[in-house]
Design a protein around this motif. Sequence first.
Motif, short mmCIF file in Angstrom:
data_model
loop_
_atom_site.label_atom_id
_atom_site.label_comp_id
_atom_site.label_asym_id
_atom_site.label_seq_id
_atom_site.Cartn_x
_atom_site.Cartn_y
_atom_site.Cartn_z
N PRO A 134 -3.15 4.43 -5.66
CA PRO A 134 -3.68 3.93 -4.38
C PRO A 134 -4.65 2.77 -4.50
N GLU A 135 -5.19 2.52 -5.69
CA GLU A 135 -6.10 1.38 -5.84
C GLU A 135 -5.35 0.05 -5.90
N GLY B 274 1.63 6.57 -6.88
CA GLY B 274 0.43 7.28 -7.32
C GLY B 274 -0.69 6.39 -7.80
N ILE C 121 0.83 -1.21 0.00
CA ILE C 121 0.00 0.00 0.00
C ILE C 121 0.87 1.26 0.00
N ALA C 122 1.96 1.23 0.77
CA ALA C 122 2.86 2.39 0.80
C ALA C 122 3.50 2.62 -0.57
N ASP D 103 0.91 4.05 -2.95
CA ASP D 103 0.73 5.49 -2.70
C ASP D 103 1.90 6.29 -3.27
N GLU D 104 3.11 5.77 -3.08
CA GLU D 104 4.30 6.45 -3.58
C GLU D 104 4.29 6.53 -5.11
N THR E 74 -3.82 -2.71 -4.29
CA THR E 74 -3.79 -3.23 -2.92
C THR E 74 -3.19 -4.63 -2.82
#
Length: 160
Positions: free
Chosen positions: A74-75, A72, A65-66, A69-70, A77
């Motif tokens: 976020p979906e 770009g 997840i991190a 996010d990094e 998982t």
Amino acid sequence: MAAHDLSMQLMRERDLLEVLLFKLDEQQMLLATGRNRWIHHAANEIERVIAAMPTVALSRDTLVIAVADEWGVPEATTLRDLIEAAPTDAWREILTGHLDAMTTLADEIGDMKKVNEQRLRTAIRVTQETIAGLGVPTGEYDTHGDVVRGADARLLDTRV
């Protein structure tokens, strides 16, 4: 940097899966050779490795997840989602290598587990049959398992 941490975590998870496979192989060898005295130690070691897995998986999922996010996305998982969203071929290749190796190890572990369970069931059945037959004369059997002589079979045939 999160991607590097994820890669290192995946390597730790692979190592843990390899240890589990090794312990299952060790258990299988003990069963195959009849060294039943040590089976409980092998089973305890297998349980210890399995007990560590949820923590390792949680760490991996947190890092996936991190990294998502990094990067770009976020979906993303799961590791498969992250591989599809990787910004470079290099990261796609690294993460795919980890996933392929872990999938192969999981398949081998599943196969080994099935064999070990079957051998353990057989060992239990044989032990139960042996205990049930203590003190009961068994007679003499031919190569097909049929009774040739009743309970009066002897090492030396005194009826001759």
